[in-house]
Scaffold this motif. Structure first.
Motif, PDB file in Angstrom:
ATOM      1  N   LEU A  82       0.839  -1.195   0.000  1.00 12.24           N
ATOM      2  CA  LEU A  82       0.000   0.000   0.000  1.00 12.24           C
ATOM      3  C   LEU A  82       0.874   1.245   0.000  1.00 12.24           C
ATOM      4  O   LEU A  82       1.810   1.345   0.793  1.00 12.24           O
ATOM      5  CB  LEU A  82      -0.893   0.031   1.239  1.00 12.24           C
ATOM      6  CG  LEU A  82      -2.074  -0.933   1.315  1.00 12.24           C
ATOM      7  CD1 LEU A  82      -2.817  -0.686   2.613  1.00 12.24           C
ATOM      8  CD2 LEU A  82      -2.997  -0.744   0.144  1.00 12.24           C
ATOM      9  N   ARG A  83       0.545   2.162  -0.877  1.00  7.36           N
ATOM     10  CA  ARG A  83       1.238   3.456  -0.899  1.00  7.36           C
ATOM     11  C   ARG A  83       0.239   4.535  -0.527  1.00  7.36           C
ATOM     12  O   ARG A  83      -0.679   4.835  -1.289  1.00  7.36           O
ATOM     13  CB  ARG A  83       1.856   3.720  -2.276  1.00  7.36           C
ATOM     14  CG  ARG A  83       2.993   2.773  -2.614  1.00  7.36           C
ATOM     15  CD  ARG A  83       3.543   3.025  -4.006  1.00  7.36           C
ATOM     16  NE  ARG A  83       4.676   2.151  -4.311  1.00  7.36           N
ATOM     17  CZ  ARG A  83       4.556   0.908  -4.779  1.00  7.36           C
ATOM     18  NH1 ARG A  83       3.336   0.397  -4.982  1.00  7.36           N
ATOM     19  NH2 ARG A  83       5.614   0.167  -5.014  1.00  7.36           N
ATOM     20  N   LEU A  84       0.416   5.101   0.643  1.00  4.36           N
ATOM     21  CA  LEU A  84      -0.483   6.128   1.153  1.00  4.36           C
ATOM     22  C   LEU A  84       0.197   7.485   1.024  1.00  4.36           C
ATOM     23  O   LEU A  84       1.196   7.751   1.691  1.00  4.36           O
ATOM     24  CB  LEU A  84      -0.855   5.841   2.608  1.00  4.36           C
ATOM     25  CG  LEU A  84      -1.483   4.455   2.880  1.00  4.36           C
ATOM     26  CD1 LEU A  84      -1.844   4.323   4.347  1.00  4.36           C
ATOM     27  CD2 LEU A  84      -2.693   4.234   1.996  1.00  4.36           C
ATOM     28  N   ASP A  85      -0.350   8.297   0.151  1.00  2.00           N
ATOM     29  CA  ASP A  85       0.240   9.609  -0.104  1.00  2.00           C
ATOM     30  C   ASP A  85      -0.225  10.614   0.938  1.00  2.00           C
ATOM     31  O   ASP A  85      -1.347  10.509   1.471  1.00  2.00           O
ATOM     32  CB  ASP A  85      -0.149  10.104  -1.496  1.00  2.00           C
ATOM     33  CG  ASP A  85       0.369   9.179  -2.594  1.00  2.00           C
ATOM     34  OD1 ASP A  85       1.474   8.644  -2.422  1.00  2.00           O
ATOM     35  OD2 ASP A  85      -0.337   8.987  -3.598  1.00  2.00           O
ATOM     36  N   PRO A  86       0.589  11.601   1.239  1.00  2.00           N
ATOM     37  CA  PRO A  86       0.145  12.649   2.172  1.00  2.00           C
ATOM     38  C   PRO A  86      -0.982  13.454   1.543  1.00  2.00           C
ATOM     39  O   PRO A  86      -1.074  13.560   0.312  1.00  2.00           O
ATOM     40  CB  PRO A  86       1.405  13.507   2.366  1.00  2.00           C
ATOM     41  CG  PRO A  86       2.247  13.240   1.154  1.00  2.00           C
ATOM     42  CD  PRO A  86       1.961  11.818   0.753  1.00  2.00           C
ATOM     43  N   PRO A  87      -1.878  13.999   2.361  1.00  5.02           N
ATOM     44  CA  PRO A  87      -2.973  14.792   1.805  1.00  5.02           C
ATOM     45  C   PRO A  87      -2.440  16.022   1.094  1.00  5.02           C
ATOM     46  O   PRO A  87      -1.392  16.571   1.477  1.00  5.02           O
ATOM     47  CB  PRO A  87      -3.802  15.171   3.047  1.00  5.02           C
ATOM     48  CG  PRO A  87      -2.843  15.056   4.187  1.00  5.02           C
ATOM     49  CD  PRO A  87      -1.897  13.952   3.816  1.00  5.02           C
ATOM     50  N   PRO A  88      -3.115  16.468   0.044  1.00  9.10           N
ATOM     51  CA  PRO A  88      -2.641  17.653  -0.672  1.00  9.10           C
ATOM     52  C   PRO A  88      -2.658  18.892   0.223  1.00  9.10           C
ATOM     53  O   PRO A  88      -3.492  19.016   1.126  1.00  9.10           O
ATOM     54  CB  PRO A  88      -3.649  17.796  -1.827  1.00  9.10           C
ATOM     55  CG  PRO A  88      -4.870  17.060  -1.354  1.00  9.10           C
ATOM     56  CD  PRO A  88      -4.375  15.941  -0.509  1.00  9.10           C
ATOM     57  N   THR A  89      -1.721  19.751  -0.003  1.00  5.09           N
ATOM     58  CA  THR A  89      -1.644  20.991   0.771  1.00  5.09           C
ATOM     59  C   THR A  89      -2.782  21.916   0.369  1.00  5.09           C
ATOM     60  O   THR A  89      -2.930  22.270  -0.807  1.00  5.09           O
ATOM     61  CB  THR A  89      -0.291  21.683   0.537  1.00  5.09           C
ATOM     62  OG1 THR A  89       0.764  20.783   0.877  1.00  5.09           O
ATOM     63  CG2 THR A  89      -0.201  22.939   1.379  1.00  5.09           C
ATOM     64  N   LEU A  90      -3.604  22.284   1.338  1.00  2.00           N
ATOM     65  CA  LEU A  90      -4.744  23.134   1.057  1.00  2.00           C
ATOM     66  C   LEU A  90      -4.372  24.606   1.120  1.00  2.00           C
ATOM     67  O   LEU A  90      -3.503  25.012   1.891  1.00  2.00           O
ATOM     68  CB  LEU A  90      -5.867  22.854   2.063  1.00  2.00           C
ATOM     69  CG  LEU A  90      -6.446  21.440   2.066  1.00  2.00           C
ATOM     70  CD1 LEU A  90      -7.509  21.314   3.153  1.00  2.00           C
ATOM     71  CD2 LEU A  90      -7.027  21.084   0.703  1.00  2.00           C
ATOM     72  N   GLU A  91      -5.038  25.371   0.291  1.00  2.00           N
ATOM     73  CA  GLU A  91      -4.858  26.818   0.347  1.00  2.00           C
ATOM     74  C   GLU A  91      -5.516  27.351   1.618  1.00  2.00           C
ATOM     75  O   GLU A  91      -6.371  26.695   2.214  1.00  2.00           O
ATOM     76  CB  GLU A  91      -5.471  27.460  -0.897  1.00  2.00           C
ATOM     77  CG  GLU A  91      -4.798  27.040  -2.195  1.00  2.00           C
ATOM     78  CD  GLU A  91      -5.421  27.730  -3.390  1.00  2.00           C
ATOM     79  OE1 GLU A  91      -6.135  28.733  -3.177  1.00  2.00           O
ATOM     80  OE2 GLU A  91      -5.204  27.260  -4.517  1.00  2.00           O
ATOM     81  N   PRO A  92      -5.157  28.535   2.056  1.00  2.00           N
ATOM     82  CA  PRO A  92      -5.725  29.079   3.297  1.00  2.00           C
ATOM     83  C   PRO A  92      -7.241  29.218   3.219  1.00  2.00           C
ATOM     84  O   PRO A  92      -7.821  29.424   2.143  1.00  2.00           O
ATOM     85  CB  PRO A  92      -5.045  30.454   3.419  1.00  2.00           C
ATOM     86  CG  PRO A  92      -3.806  30.348   2.593  1.00  2.00           C
ATOM     87  CD  PRO A  92      -4.136  29.419   1.470  1.00  2.00           C
ATOM     88  N   THR A  93      -7.880  29.104   4.376  1.00  2.00           N
ATOM     89  CA  THR A  93      -9.319  29.321   4.461  1.00  2.00           C
ATOM     90  C   THR A  93      -9.620  30.785   4.146  1.00  2.00           C
ATOM     91  O   THR A  93      -8.959  31.692   4.649  1.00  2.00           O
ATOM     92  CB  THR A  93      -9.814  28.967   5.873  1.00  2.00           C
ATOM     93  OG1 THR A  93      -9.510  27.592   6.122  1.00  2.00           O
ATOM     94  CG2 THR A  93     -11.296  29.192   6.002  1.00  2.00           C
ATOM     95  N   LYS A  94     -10.643  30.997   3.307  1.00  2.00           N
ATOM     96  CA  LYS A  94     -10.887  32.359   2.836  1.00  2.00           C
ATOM     97  C   LYS A  94     -12.375  32.598   2.620  1.00  2.00           C
ATOM     98  O   LYS A  94     -13.085  31.740   2.099  1.00  2.00           O
ATOM     99  CB  LYS A  94     -10.141  32.592   1.509  1.00  2.00           C
ATOM    100  CG  LYS A  94     -10.003  34.039   1.091  1.00  2.00           C
ATOM    101  CD  LYS A  94      -8.951  34.753   1.920  1.00  2.00           C
ATOM    102  CE  LYS A  94      -8.717  36.171   1.423  1.00  2.00           C
ATOM    103  NZ  LYS A  94      -7.791  36.915   2.312  1.00  2.00           N
ATOM    104  N   VAL A  95     -12.854  33.780   3.050  1.00  2.00           N
ATOM    105  CA  VAL A  95     -14.173  34.266   2.649  1.00  2.00           C
ATOM    106  C   VAL A  95     -13.964  35.096   1.391  1.00  2.00           C
ATOM    107  O   VAL A  95     -13.409  36.194   1.444  1.00  2.00           O
ATOM    108  CB  VAL A  95     -14.831  35.113   3.757  1.00  2.00           C
ATOM    109  CG1 VAL A  95     -16.194  35.617   3.288  1.00  2.00           C
ATOM    110  CG2 VAL A  95     -14.975  34.305   5.032  1.00  2.00           C
ATOM    111  N   LEU A  96     -14.372  34.550   0.268  1.00  2.13           N
ATOM    112  CA  LEU A  96     -14.093  35.218  -1.003  1.00  2.13           C
ATOM    113  C   LEU A  96     -14.984  36.426  -1.212  1.00  2.13           C
ATOM    114  O   LEU A  96     -14.528  37.437  -1.752  1.00  2.13           O
ATOM    115  CB  LEU A  96     -14.275  34.219  -2.147  1.00  2.13           C
ATOM    116  CG  LEU A  96     -13.336  32.993  -2.109  1.00  2.13           C
ATOM    117  CD1 LEU A  96     -13.616  32.074  -3.296  1.00  2.13           C
ATOM    118  CD2 LEU A  96     -11.879  33.440  -2.112  1.00  2.13           C
ATOM    119  N   ASN A  97     -16.241  36.334  -0.824  1.00  2.42           N
ATOM    120  CA  ASN A  97     -17.100  37.507  -0.975  1.00  2.42           C
ATOM    121  C   ASN A  97     -18.273  37.422  -0.007  1.00  2.42           C
ATOM    122  O   ASN A  97     -18.701  36.337   0.405  1.00  2.42           O
ATOM    123  CB  ASN A  97     -17.615  37.644  -2.408  1.00  2.42           C
ATOM    124  CG  ASN A  97     -18.738  36.669  -2.719  1.00  2.42           C
ATOM    125  OD1 ASN A  97     -18.488  35.458  -2.778  1.00  2.42           O
ATOM    126  ND2 ASN A  97     -19.943  37.177  -2.926  1.00  2.42           N
TER     127      ASN A  97
END
Length: 457
Positions: free
Chosen positions: A125-140
């Motif tokens: 099994l190859r378990l990849d690290p979770p993708p790096t998420l962009e910062p939490t943001k209120v867009l509008n």
């Protein structure tokens, strides 16, 4: 003793020896025959089948769901991360295991029967690290007046979009409590009853991260000579929550199966409280095959490049909680002679699961001001209907439309379209309410009495 007596005694002894030898020989032959014919029968009836270790798995981040597809023995799971071994049992089809960190792990299943015969299978099994998420943001965050002039009580359409948030926290700036909602893009109607300025705050939260935006709205005093048109909406329906996950149908031709055709049935179950809304297969050429709302679907093994597989049929239970894939594996002559591996089948599938729960939304008010007409003129106002939640089905909507003078209800109706009479400050008015697109239109006209002609002198 005479010579004749001696000869007779010797003859008797020889005859006894021959008889013993004959009996012994017959007994040996008989026991050999019994052993020769009974041993295969005992092996066939008593001897257990050789163990065959086999399993499939589904990934969900660091959580892995293993499906036991083995036969012919019991044994142990070894997950390759140093955790204790777990038993393999025919009564336990699924085993869940959570890894603490990404990496490469060798999962091994080892089986043994009562005769000590062993078999094992291991998978990396190859378990990849979770993708790096962009910062939490209120867009509008935007508040658009729905009521003409924003006179109290005034309704605003609040629209917002957030990114990488698990939930949202609302503060509407009045005496209402804080409200927690999901992190989807939202469009909602909010009515402020009293004149004044209100600071609307929206916070997007993801764990310890958060972001916030504010929007200011101003509600004005209603002018003289106006009444309030108040539309209250109550909705009920079914909220449909949809999730997607991957699954696998897999099977192996059992070695102890003597017939060259091995019929099989494999099942996948929906998660608790969920049903299957759709089932999707992707062919090697990229084509998507969907079950949709059908009860069964015939699958062509050739389309999936499945060798030694035939008669594939997918069916779903009446309650849409169990999927069954039936078919046949065909063993080649070389596989029968041990010159080729036994046939296997692995068929990935995308599972769309739904959870349906009753939902209600009551008391959504929409307000605007309506001028009192005079001299036979008309006054017109429009009220926007709240949009329905996107995940709702089988919606039933109740409407209550009122005209108010401060705290007094002058006119009320629950059916649209509608016509009626309204008395206000000793005058009578004709009122009509009609639905147009996603709005309720109100027309108010003074009901002037008919004038009688003046007789001639």
């Amino acid at each position: 003793m005479s010579t004749d007596s001696t000869i007779k005694a010797t003859a008797k002894e020889k005859i006894k020896g021959w008889i013993k030898m004959a009996i012994g020989t017959a007994g040996g032959l008989l026991s050999g025959a019994i052993v020769m014919y009974v041993t295969p029968l005992v092996d066939k009836v008593v001897r257990p089948s050789k163990p065959l270790a086999n399993f499939s798995h589904e990934k969900d981040g660091l959580k892995i769901r293993f499906q036991n597809l083995s036969s012919g023995g019991q044994g142990w799971w070894e997950f390759g991360d140093g955790t204790p071994l777990e038993p393999v049992s025919p009564e336990r089809e699924f085993v869940n295991h959570v890894y603490t960190r990404p990496g490469e792990y060798t999962v091994k299943m080892t089986l043994r029967n009562v005769l000590g015969e062993e078999n094992e299978r291991q998978v990396v099994l190859r378990l990849d690290p979770p993708p790096t998420l962009e910062p939490t943001k209120v867009l509008n965050l935007e508040a658009i007046p729905v009521s003409a002039g924003s006179y109290a009580p005034a309704t605003f359409k609040i629209m917002s979009t957030v990114k990488n948030a698990q939930l949202c926290v609302w503060d509407l700036g009045d005496d209402r409590p804080l409200e927690v909602t999901n992190a989807k893009a939202q469009e909602r109607l909010v009515t402020f009853q009293k004149p004044g300025g209100y600071v609307i705050k929206l916070a997007a939260v993801n764990g310890l991260e958060h972001d916030q935006k504010t929007e200011i709205v101003n509600v004005l005093e209603p002018p003289e000579g106006t009444v309030t048109a108040l539309l209250t909406i109550s909705d009920s329906g079914i909220n449909v929550e949809k999730t997607n996950r991957n699954g696998t149908f897999s099977t192996t031709f059992l070695p102890e199966h003597s017939d060259p055709v091995f019929p099989f049935e494999r099942q996948l179950a929906a998660r608790p409280n969920f049903t299957f809304g759709d089932v999707r297969f992707q062919t090697p050429s990229g084509e998507i095959l969907r079950l949709g709302q059908k009860n069964q679907m015939v699958l062509d093994p050739g389309v999936f490049k499945l060798q030694s597989v035939r008669n594939l049929l997918l069916t779903i239970s009446a309650d849409r909680k169990i999927l069954r894939l039936t078919g046949e594996l065909v063993r080649s002559e070389d596989a029968s002679l041990g010159k080729a591996p036994l046939p296997t089948m692995t068929l990935p599938v995308e599972l769309v699961e739904e959870r349906r729960t009753p939902a209600t939304r009551s008391g959504v008010p929409v307000a605007t001001t309506l001028a009192i007409p005079s001299n036979g003129q008309a006054s017109v106002a429009s009220l926007v209907l709240p949009s329905l939640p996107q995940d709702w089905v089988e919606v039933q909507r109740k409407i209550r439309l009122e005209l108010r003078d401060e705290t007094t209800t002058l006119w009320q109706e629950t059916k649209i379209p509608s016509n009626g009479l309204l008395t206000f400050q000793t005058k009578r008015f004709l009122i009509s309410a009609t639905k147009s697109a996603e709005q309720i239109r109100i027309d108010l006209v003074e009901n002037q009495p008919e004038t009688k002609p003046t007789p001639n002198n």
